[in-house]
Design a protein around this motif. Sequence first.
Motif, PDB file in Angstrom:
ATOM      1  N   LEU A  26       0.830  -1.207   0.000  1.00 56.35           N
ATOM      2  CA  LEU A  26       0.000   0.000   0.000  1.00 56.35           C
ATOM      3  C   LEU A  26       0.862   1.253   0.000  1.00 56.35           C
ATOM      4  O   LEU A  26       0.565   2.229  -0.705  1.00 56.35           O
ATOM      5  CB  LEU A  26      -0.945  -0.004   1.205  1.00 56.35           C
ATOM      6  CG  LEU A  26      -2.079  -1.024   1.155  1.00 56.35           C
ATOM      7  CD1 LEU A  26      -2.794  -1.104   2.501  1.00 56.35           C
ATOM      8  CD2 LEU A  26      -3.056  -0.701   0.038  1.00 56.35           C
ATOM      9  N   LYS A  28       3.879   1.575  -1.237  1.00 60.07           N
ATOM     10  CA  LYS A  28       4.440   1.728  -2.586  1.00 60.07           C
ATOM     11  C   LYS A  28       3.392   2.233  -3.567  1.00 60.07           C
ATOM     12  O   LYS A  28       3.692   3.012  -4.470  1.00 60.07           O
ATOM     13  CB  LYS A  28       5.021   0.398  -3.063  1.00 60.07           C
ATOM     14  CG  LYS A  28       6.297   0.035  -2.359  1.00 60.07           C
ATOM     15  CD  LYS A  28       6.856  -1.272  -2.841  1.00 60.07           C
ATOM     16  CE  LYS A  28       8.117  -1.601  -2.051  1.00 60.07           C
ATOM     17  NZ  LYS A  28       8.741  -2.824  -2.481  1.00 60.07           N
ATOM     18  N   THR A  29       2.156   1.799  -3.393  1.00 60.82           N
ATOM     19  CA  THR A  29       1.062   2.261  -4.240  1.00 60.82           C
ATOM     20  C   THR A  29       0.862   3.768  -4.084  1.00 60.82           C
ATOM     21  O   THR A  29       0.732   4.496  -5.072  1.00 60.82           O
ATOM     22  CB  THR A  29      -0.234   1.502  -3.887  1.00 60.82           C
ATOM     23  OG1 THR A  29      -0.038   0.109  -4.154  1.00 60.82           O
ATOM     24  CG2 THR A  29      -1.420   2.005  -4.679  1.00 60.82           C
ATOM     25  N   ARG A  32       3.499   5.851  -5.684  1.00 63.89           N
ATOM     26  CA  ARG A  32       3.305   5.893  -7.133  1.00 63.89           C
ATOM     27  C   ARG A  32       2.267   6.950  -7.529  1.00 63.89           C
ATOM     28  O   ARG A  32       2.080   7.246  -8.700  1.00 63.89           O
ATOM     29  CB  ARG A  32       2.868   4.506  -7.600  1.00 63.89           C
ATOM     30  CG  ARG A  32       2.764   4.362  -9.059  1.00 63.89           C
ATOM     31  CD  ARG A  32       2.394   2.941  -9.443  1.00 63.89           C
ATOM     32  NE  ARG A  32       2.671   2.811 -10.841  1.00 63.89           N
ATOM     33  CZ  ARG A  32       3.322   1.836 -11.399  1.00 63.89           C
ATOM     34  NH1 ARG A  32       3.764   0.842 -10.674  1.00 63.89           N
ATOM     35  NH2 ARG A  32       3.522   1.823 -12.686  1.00 63.89           N
ATOM     36  N   TRP A  34      -1.006   6.610  -6.734  1.00 66.82           N
ATOM     37  CA  TRP A  34      -2.278   5.916  -6.902  1.00 66.82           C
ATOM     38  C   TRP A  34      -3.046   5.876  -5.594  1.00 66.82           C
ATOM     39  O   TRP A  34      -2.474   5.946  -4.515  1.00 66.82           O
ATOM     40  CB  TRP A  34      -2.049   4.475  -7.352  1.00 66.82           C
ATOM     41  CG  TRP A  34      -1.592   4.288  -8.758  1.00 66.82           C
ATOM     42  CD1 TRP A  34      -1.400   5.251  -9.709  1.00 66.82           C
ATOM     43  CD2 TRP A  34      -1.257   3.052  -9.374  1.00 66.82           C
ATOM     44  NE1 TRP A  34      -0.972   4.673 -10.878  1.00 66.82           N
ATOM     45  CE2 TRP A  34      -0.873   3.316 -10.703  1.00 66.82           C
ATOM     46  CE3 TRP A  34      -1.243   1.736  -8.941  1.00 66.82           C
ATOM     47  CZ2 TRP A  34      -0.490   2.336 -11.598  1.00 66.82           C
ATOM     48  CZ3 TRP A  34      -0.859   0.743  -9.824  1.00 66.82           C
ATOM     49  CH2 TRP A  34      -0.492   1.038 -11.142  1.00 66.82           C
ATOM     50  N   ALA A  36      -5.794   3.324  -3.421  1.00 69.59           N
ATOM     51  CA  ALA A  36      -5.967   1.875  -3.272  1.00 69.59           C
ATOM     52  C   ALA A  36      -7.316   1.547  -2.650  1.00 69.59           C
ATOM     53  O   ALA A  36      -7.818   2.283  -1.800  1.00 69.59           O
ATOM     54  CB  ALA A  36      -4.847   1.302  -2.405  1.00 69.59           C
ATOM     55  N   GLN A  90      -6.802   3.214  -8.277  1.00 71.07           N
ATOM     56  CA  GLN A  90      -6.152   2.595  -9.424  1.00 71.07           C
ATOM     57  C   GLN A  90      -5.665   1.189  -9.093  1.00 71.07           C
ATOM     58  O   GLN A  90      -5.415   0.391  -9.987  1.00 71.07           O
ATOM     59  CB  GLN A  90      -4.950   3.433  -9.891  1.00 71.07           C
ATOM     60  CG  GLN A  90      -5.329   4.783 -10.444  1.00 71.07           C
ATOM     61  CD  GLN A  90      -5.394   5.875  -9.371  1.00 71.07           C
ATOM     62  OE1 GLN A  90      -5.263   5.632  -8.189  1.00 71.07           O
ATOM     63  NE2 GLN A  90      -5.620   7.102  -9.814  1.00 71.07           N
ATOM     64  N   ALA A  91      -5.518   0.904  -7.799  1.00 74.46           N
ATOM     65  CA  ALA A  91      -5.024  -0.399  -7.354  1.00 74.46           C
ATOM     66  C   ALA A  91      -6.073  -1.078  -6.475  1.00 74.46           C
ATOM     67  O   ALA A  91      -6.589  -0.472  -5.537  1.00 74.46           O
ATOM     68  CB  ALA A  91      -3.715  -0.249  -6.584  1.00 74.46           C
ATOM     69  N   TYR A 106      -9.271  -0.449 -13.003  1.00 77.33           N
ATOM     70  CA  TYR A 106      -8.083  -0.479 -12.152  1.00 77.33           C
ATOM     71  C   TYR A 106      -6.847  -0.654 -13.034  1.00 77.33           C
ATOM     72  O   TYR A 106      -6.894  -1.347 -14.048  1.00 77.33           O
ATOM     73  CB  TYR A 106      -8.137  -1.648 -11.152  1.00 77.33           C
ATOM     74  CG  TYR A 106      -9.222  -1.527 -10.117  1.00 77.33           C
ATOM     75  CD1 TYR A 106      -9.046  -0.731  -8.992  1.00 77.33           C
ATOM     76  CD2 TYR A 106     -10.420  -2.207 -10.270  1.00 77.33           C
ATOM     77  CE1 TYR A 106     -10.048  -0.634  -8.038  1.00 77.33           C
ATOM     78  CE2 TYR A 106     -11.425  -2.107  -9.322  1.00 77.33           C
ATOM     79  CZ  TYR A 106     -11.233  -1.322  -8.209  1.00 77.33           C
ATOM     80  OH  TYR A 106     -12.226  -1.213  -7.268  1.00 77.33           O
ATOM     81  N   ARG A 108      -4.042  -1.983 -11.666  1.00 75.36           N
ATOM     82  CA  ARG A 108      -3.462  -3.229 -11.176  1.00 75.36           C
ATOM     83  C   ARG A 108      -4.332  -3.804 -10.073  1.00 75.36           C
ATOM     84  O   ARG A 108      -4.871  -3.083  -9.249  1.00 75.36           O
ATOM     85  CB  ARG A 108      -2.052  -2.969 -10.648  1.00 75.36           C
ATOM     86  CG  ARG A 108      -1.275  -4.221 -10.337  1.00 75.36           C
ATOM     87  CD  ARG A 108       0.206  -3.921 -10.128  1.00 75.36           C
ATOM     88  NE  ARG A 108       0.774  -3.379 -11.355  1.00 75.36           N
ATOM     89  CZ  ARG A 108       1.718  -2.437 -11.397  1.00 75.36           C
ATOM     90  NH1 ARG A 108       2.203  -1.941 -10.278  1.00 75.36           N
ATOM     91  NH2 ARG A 108       2.188  -2.003 -12.539  1.00 75.36           N
TER      92      ARG A 108
END
Length: 153
Positions: A26, A28-29, A32, A34, A36, A90-91, A106, A108
């Motif tokens: 999460l 790292k998301t 980025r 994004w 989650a 997005q995730a 999404y 990913r």
Amino acid sequence: MSGGGTEIWFYHLERSTLDQVLPELLDKTLQRGWRALVRIADPARLDEIDEHLWTWRDDSFLAHGRAGQDHAERQPILLSQTGENPNGAQALFMVDQSDMGPVEGYERCFIIFDGRDDTALNHARERWKALKGQGAHLAYWKQSDAGRWEKAA
């Protein structure tokens, strides 16, 4: 349910627990840029993850909320039991064999499962087989002996 352009990544837990891996993914998301959505089937597990994200490190927490609460659409991380995406994530993270539902929209989708649990492992294998048959964009990640994530398929 192939997800069109959605990448679907399976994370096979063998050396680490969900409580160790999920916050890192999460984080790292968010780095980025994004948002989650974490889909959790079991209400008790949702409560546990909710609490854990506030205290996952001594020097940090992951700001988040729950679907159905005020300002859910503003949350960078949203915990939910449904297939809706009110925060425009997005995730998508799926834990505890939660229902996949549609993944369109999404970037990913992360399917995280405990490889030490035969039921979870078999469920993940069946899900992989079904998605592969639908032409989904799949990747399989496994931990090395050193604990690093390595793409295995």
